[in-house]
Motif scaffolding. Structure first.
Motif, PDB file in Angstrom:
ATOM      1  N   SER A 107      -6.885  -6.444   5.819  1.00  0.00           N
ATOM      2  CA  SER A 107      -7.740  -5.262   5.799  1.00  0.00           C
ATOM      3  C   SER A 107      -7.169  -4.108   6.612  1.00  0.00           C
ATOM      4  O   SER A 107      -7.477  -2.947   6.358  1.00  0.00           O
ATOM      5  N   GLU A 108      -6.343  -4.426   7.619  1.00  0.00           N
ATOM      6  CA  GLU A 108      -5.784  -3.376   8.481  1.00  0.00           C
ATOM      7  C   GLU A 108      -4.583  -2.735   7.795  1.00  0.00           C
ATOM      8  O   GLU A 108      -3.424  -3.056   8.100  1.00  0.00           O
ATOM      9  N   ALA A 109      -4.836  -1.849   6.857  1.00  0.00           N
ATOM     10  CA  ALA A 109      -3.776  -1.197   6.092  1.00  0.00           C
ATOM     11  C   ALA A 109      -3.789   0.297   6.364  1.00  0.00           C
ATOM     12  O   ALA A 109      -4.723   1.000   5.981  1.00  0.00           O
ATOM     13  N   ARG A 110      -2.746   0.785   7.024  1.00  0.00           N
ATOM     14  CA  ARG A 110      -2.603   2.218   7.285  1.00  0.00           C
ATOM     15  C   ARG A 110      -1.742   2.824   6.183  1.00  0.00           C
ATOM     16  O   ARG A 110      -0.612   2.394   5.973  1.00  0.00           O
ATOM     17  N   MET A 111      -2.279   3.800   5.485  1.00  0.00           N
ATOM     18  CA  MET A 111      -1.540   4.419   4.382  1.00  0.00           C
ATOM     19  C   MET A 111      -1.777   5.913   4.384  1.00  0.00           C
ATOM     20  O   MET A 111      -2.767   6.407   4.943  1.00  0.00           O
ATOM     21  N   SER A 112      -0.851   6.648   3.759  1.00  0.00           N
ATOM     22  CA  SER A 112      -1.038   8.090   3.651  1.00  0.00           C
ATOM     23  C   SER A 112      -2.215   8.373   2.729  1.00  0.00           C
ATOM     24  O   SER A 112      -2.566   7.566   1.861  1.00  0.00           O
ATOM     25  N   TYR A 145       1.391  -6.895   0.847  1.00  0.00           N
ATOM     26  CA  TYR A 145       2.365  -7.257   1.876  1.00  0.00           C
ATOM     27  C   TYR A 145       2.570  -6.149   2.901  1.00  0.00           C
ATOM     28  O   TYR A 145       3.437  -6.277   3.762  1.00  0.00           O
ATOM     29  N   GLY A 146       1.827  -5.072   2.780  1.00  0.00           N
ATOM     30  CA  GLY A 146       1.925  -4.053   3.811  1.00  0.00           C
ATOM     31  C   GLY A 146       2.023  -2.647   3.272  1.00  0.00           C
ATOM     32  O   GLY A 146       2.313  -2.403   2.098  1.00  0.00           O
ATOM     33  N   THR A 147       1.756  -1.718   4.151  1.00  0.00           N
ATOM     34  CA  THR A 147       1.810  -0.288   3.841  1.00  0.00           C
ATOM     35  C   THR A 147       2.798   0.370   4.805  1.00  0.00           C
ATOM     36  O   THR A 147       3.979   0.439   4.514  1.00  0.00           O
ATOM     37  N   SER A 162      12.689   3.986   3.984  1.00  0.00           N
ATOM     38  CA  SER A 162      11.765   3.510   2.955  1.00  0.00           C
ATOM     39  C   SER A 162      10.537   4.407   2.950  1.00  0.00           C
ATOM     40  O   SER A 162      10.182   5.010   3.968  1.00  0.00           O
ATOM     41  N   LYS A 163       9.851   4.486   1.814  1.00  0.00           N
ATOM     42  CA  LYS A 163       8.588   5.228   1.757  1.00  0.00           C
ATOM     43  C   LYS A 163       7.514   4.545   2.602  1.00  0.00           C
ATOM     44  O   LYS A 163       6.521   5.165   2.965  1.00  0.00           O
ATOM     45  N   ILE A 170       2.692   1.069  -0.778  1.00  0.00           N
ATOM     46  CA  ILE A 170       2.004  -0.201  -0.574  1.00  0.00           C
ATOM     47  C   ILE A 170       2.618  -1.222  -1.519  1.00  0.00           C
ATOM     48  O   ILE A 170       2.993  -0.888  -2.650  1.00  0.00           O
ATOM     49  N   ASP A 171       2.781  -2.463  -1.040  1.00  0.00           N
ATOM     50  CA  ASP A 171       3.324  -3.552  -1.850  1.00  0.00           C
ATOM     51  C   ASP A 171       2.189  -4.504  -2.211  1.00  0.00           C
ATOM     52  O   ASP A 171       1.672  -5.227  -1.351  1.00  0.00           O
ATOM     53  N   VAL A 172       1.808  -4.488  -3.475  1.00  0.00           N
ATOM     54  CA  VAL A 172       0.664  -5.283  -3.944  1.00  0.00           C
ATOM     55  C   VAL A 172       1.151  -6.641  -4.424  1.00  0.00           C
ATOM     56  O   VAL A 172       1.987  -6.736  -5.339  1.00  0.00           O
ATOM     57  N   ALA A 173       0.621  -7.709  -3.816  1.00  0.00           N
ATOM     58  CA  ALA A 173       1.057  -9.066  -4.133  1.00  0.00           C
ATOM     59  C   ALA A 173       0.198  -9.747  -5.187  1.00  0.00           C
ATOM     60  O   ALA A 173       0.654 -10.672  -5.864  1.00  0.00           O
ATOM     61  N   GLY A 174      -1.058  -9.325  -5.327  1.00  0.00           N
ATOM     62  CA  GLY A 174      -1.934  -9.976  -6.294  1.00  0.00           C
ATOM     63  C   GLY A 174      -3.381  -9.591  -6.099  1.00  0.00           C
ATOM     64  O   GLY A 174      -3.701  -8.657  -5.346  1.00  0.00           O
TER      65      GLY A 174
END
Length: 242
Positions: A107-112, A145-147, A162-163, A170-174
């Protein structure tokens, strides 16, 4: 007589162009998202220029937050973090709410903000409709897998950032559906069943909302996730969908 025929043909051509122009105007009037100069609205369906408008939000954090507010999105604006090429100034953390909201795991995802806006439009326009169509159940959680991550491309010691280093990816695993069905890129991308069809469908749908979409079809480094980013490549810059 010849001049008259030419005049008639010329007039017919002009009338045809006017008819096409009127028809195009009538169509676009009801689909402002297909026009490059109309303001972005996260509540609209994906249009021809939606992806470019989302990527362009990286120049105006206030505008991006205003769009999230208008769409009723629950989020926290984050303080700027990092230095130089490994930093962000427009970070947000989403707090999804509502019966059909998709929770991020972890849940702790920091993204632009532009990534968050694209992720939400992907949820509303692509993920949930596809989940209902293929499984009859909405998506409950998005596995990733992270942002934000202070690293260079492919984890190299040198080279371009890397972006993820600017929280623009963001890398979406499923996904986990509300009925408990689990769908992962690692386990289901290469299959022939409905889960593989779903993953390919949502990958294709992401291409209209993100500047870069990379899947296992791209290379081995992406065998277990969908990489989504909002790289800014200019008004006429290319977009990558693999």
């Amino acid at each position: 007589m010849i001049l008259l025929r030419r005049a008639i043909k010329g007039l017919a051509g002009i009338l045809m162009l006017l008819a096409i122009g009127f028809a195009l105007y009538a169509f676009l009037r009801n689909r402002p998202q297909d026009v490059p100069w109309t303001p972005l609205d996260l509540g609209q369906h994906t249009g021809l220029f939606t992806g470019r408008k989302l990527a362009a939000l990286d120049t105006d954090f206030a505008e991006c937050r205003a769009l999230l507010d208008k769409a009723g999105v629950r989020y926290s604006a984050l303080s700027p973090a990092g230095k130089g090429g490994c930093s962000y100034a427009d970070g947000v953390r989403l707090h999804p709410g509502g019966p059909d909201a998709i929770a991020l795991s972890p849940s702790e995802a920091r993204m632009s903000c532009p990534v968050a806006a694209g992720l939400l439009m992907w949820q509303w326009n692509v993920l949930q409709p596809a989940a209902q169509r293929y499984f009859g159940s909405p998506v409950g959680r998005m596995l990733h897998y992270g942002t934000y991550s202070c690293r260079r491309l492919y984890g190299r010691a040198t080279g371009p950032w890397s972006k993820h280093a600017t929280a623009d990816a963001i890398d979406v695993a499923g996904f986990v559906l509300k009925d408990g069905t689990r769908i992962t890129v690692t386990g289901d991308w290469g299959g022939k069943g409905v889960k593989a069809q779903f993953l390919h469908t949502v990958r294709d749908g992401a291409c209209g909302l993100f500047s870069t979409v990379l899947s296992p079809d791209y290379n081995r480094a992406h065998h277990d996730h969908l990489h989504l980013d909002q790289a800014r490549r200019g008004a006429f810059g290319g977009r990558v969908c693999r």
